[in-house]
Motif scaffolding. Structure first.
Motif, short mmCIF file in Angstrom:
data_model
loop_
_atom_site.label_atom_id
_atom_site.label_comp_id
_atom_site.label_asym_id
_atom_site.label_seq_id
_atom_site.Cartn_x
_atom_site.Cartn_y
_atom_site.Cartn_z
N SER A 69 0.83 -1.21 0.00
CA SER A 69 0.00 0.00 0.00
C SER A 69 0.86 1.26 0.00
O SER A 69 0.53 2.25 -0.66
N LEU A 70 1.98 1.25 0.71
CA LEU A 70 2.88 2.40 0.70
C LEU A 70 3.52 2.58 -0.68
O LEU A 70 3.68 3.71 -1.16
N THR A 71 3.86 1.47 -1.33
CA THR A 71 4.44 1.54 -2.67
C THR A 71 3.46 2.11 -3.67
O THR A 71 3.80 2.98 -4.48
N VAL A 72 2.22 1.64 -3.62
CA VAL A 72 1.19 2.14 -4.54
C VAL A 72 0.90 3.62 -4.26
O VAL A 72 0.69 4.41 -5.19
N ARG A 73 0.91 4.01 -3.01
CA ARG A 73 0.69 5.41 -2.66
C ARG A 73 1.77 6.29 -3.28
O ARG A 73 1.47 7.34 -3.87
N ASP A 74 3.02 5.88 -3.16
CA ASP A 74 4.12 6.63 -3.76
C ASP A 74 4.02 6.64 -5.28
O ASP A 74 4.24 7.66 -5.93
N PHE A 75 3.67 5.48 -5.84
CA PHE A 75 3.52 5.38 -7.29
C PHE A 75 2.44 6.33 -7.80
O PHE A 75 2.61 6.98 -8.84
N PHE A 76 1.35 6.43 -7.07
CA PHE A 76 0.23 7.25 -7.54
C PHE A 76 0.62 8.73 -7.63
O PHE A 76 0.09 9.46 -8.47
N GLU A 77 1.53 9.18 -6.79
CA GLU A 77 1.98 10.57 -6.87
C GLU A 77 2.63 10.84 -8.23
O GLU A 77 2.43 11.91 -8.82
N SER A 78 3.41 9.91 -8.74
CA SER A 78 3.98 10.06 -10.08
C SER A 78 2.92 9.87 -11.16
O SER A 78 2.90 10.58 -12.17
N TYR A 79 2.04 8.91 -10.94
CA TYR A 79 0.97 8.59 -11.90
C TYR A 79 0.12 9.82 -12.19
O TYR A 79 -0.24 10.08 -13.34
N LYS A 80 -0.21 10.57 -11.14
CA LYS A 80 -1.01 11.77 -11.30
C LYS A 80 -0.33 12.78 -12.21
O LYS A 80 -0.98 13.46 -13.02
N VAL A 81 0.98 12.91 -12.08
CA VAL A 81 1.73 13.88 -12.88
C VAL A 81 1.77 13.45 -14.35
O VAL A 81 1.53 14.26 -15.25
N TRP A 82 2.04 12.17 -14.60
CA TRP A 82 2.16 11.69 -15.97
C TRP A 82 0.88 11.96 -16.77
O TRP A 82 0.93 12.35 -17.92
N PHE A 83 -0.27 11.72 -16.13
CA PHE A 83 -1.54 11.80 -16.86
C PHE A 83 -2.40 12.98 -16.43
O PHE A 83 -3.58 13.05 -16.78
N GLU A 84 -1.81 13.90 -15.68
CA GLU A 84 -2.50 15.13 -15.28
C GLU A 84 -3.86 14.81 -14.64
O GLU A 84 -4.91 15.32 -15.05
N ILE A 85 -3.82 13.94 -13.64
CA ILE A 85 -5.01 13.56 -12.90
C ILE A 85 -5.20 14.53 -11.75
O ILE A 85 -4.29 14.74 -10.95
N GLN A 86 -6.37 15.12 -11.69
CA GLN A 86 -6.65 16.12 -10.67
C GLN A 86 -7.10 15.46 -9.37
O GLN A 86 -7.82 14.47 -9.39
N ASP A 87 -6.69 16.05 -8.25
CA ASP A 87 -7.17 15.56 -6.95
C ASP A 87 -8.64 15.89 -6.81
O ASP A 87 -9.12 16.94 -7.23
N GLU A 88 -9.37 14.95 -6.16
CA GLU A 88 -10.79 15.20 -5.87
C GLU A 88 -10.90 15.98 -4.57
O GLU A 88 -10.10 15.80 -3.65
N ASP A 89 -11.90 16.83 -4.50
CA ASP A 89 -12.13 17.61 -3.27
C ASP A 89 -12.70 16.70 -2.19
O ASP A 89 -13.43 15.78 -2.47
#
Length: 301
Positions: A281-301
């Motif tokens: 879960s920690l690995t996926v959490r870290d991965f998602f931070e990069s994932y958001k940048v690559w595909f310009e995924i916006q954070d949900e409110d």
């Protein structure tokens, strides 16, 4: 528990979500056996068979498991029974059986055969990350995903979430990576890629055991084809096949992570699962931070 698929959703209104409430209510909605006329049932399962451990928590992440039991009626059996019934009617009554009557006969046969059908079980693992505001599934099966959402909503009353939404087409981004030889620094291309053209029939070409940056691949991309899925490796922690719908398949976590989890475990199935889940879960959490940048995924409110 190391997920082999990753389907990620973003959570909304997490301030109103209570993990304690979910843990308390899981045993109230267990998977039950199919009744004589149930097509399927869906409910929560303990993490390990015959245990009372319904969840594991680690650093604001909670792992759960749901299951589906369904009656399996082989299509060939239903078809054979239907053909025999239709032939009998046509012989005895001397008339053709129409389409609607066939459909009604099939429905009656399914009703009569279902109690005799054997039941098959399958499961789906998921976890909620309250820090990253994610729901992560170890499945890309649309039917199982839909049933899990319904179960979460039934269990909690509501469960607001949304699929990942990229600002730019994931397919076009992956295509640019290969055409421009400009893959993000934390990624390496693997030996598998599937590309498709833009025509109505969406013709596809799959390359395996071939470097995706090779001339054979980029030549087709420069002629207008685009990437549908691409094998990648992220840092030294995990490899996967990234699909144009932002799901990940063939996920493999690095052996070093697994060795670390083994060393963290106190021994026993639940302790092993706890250690594996904490690192995954920690690995996926870290991965998602990069994932958001690559595909310009916006954070949900």
């Amino acid at each position: 528990m190391w997920f082999k698929n990753l389907q990620i959703f973003q959570l909304k209104d997490t301030e109103n979500f209570s993990s304690t409430d979910l843990v308390t209510k899981l045993p109230d909605h267990p998977l039950r056996e199919c009744g004589s006329q149930d097509e399927f049932t869906f409910g929560w399962l303990p993490l390990i068979r015959n245990s009372e451990q319904w969840s594991i928590s680690s650093d604001l992440c909670m792992l759960v498991r749901a299951g589906k039991e369904e009656k399996v009626l082989p299509t060939a059996v239903v078809r054979e029974e239907l053909e025999a019934k239709v032939a009998e009617i046509e012989l005895v009554e001397g008339r053709k059986v129409g389409r609607k009557e066939k459909a009604d006969l099939k429905e009656e046969l399914v009703f009569s055969l279902r109690p005799k059908a054997f039941a098959k079980r399958s499961d789906i693992w998921a976890y909620i990350d309250l820090k990253a505001k994610l729901l992560v599934l170890n499945s890309t099966n649309a039917g199982m995903t839909e049933q899990l959402f319904k179960l979460l909503q039934t269990t909690l009353g509501s469960f607001p979430m949304v699929p990942l939404q990229a600002t730019v087409s994931p397919s076009s981004i992956m295509t640019d990576w290969l055409v421009k030889n400009d893959v993000p620094a934390s990624l390496e291309t693997g030996d598998e890629v599937e590309i498709q053209d833009a025509s109505e029939d969406r013709a596809k070409i799959r390359f395996k055991s071939l470097e995706p940056l090779s001339e054979d691949v980029t030549r087709h991309l420069e002629q207008g084809m685009s990437v549908k899925n691409l094998a990648l490796r992220w840092t030294d922690k995990m490899s996967f096949v990234l699909n144009d719908d932002l799901t990940l398949k063939k996920v493999k976590f690095d052996d070093t992570l697994k060795d670390n989890a083994f060393n963290d475990s106190q021994g026993g199935a639940l302790s092993d699962m706890d250690a594996n889940f904490a690192l995954m879960s920690l690995t996926v959490r870290d991965f998602f931070e990069s994932y958001k940048v690559w595909f310009e995924i916006q954070d949900e409110d």
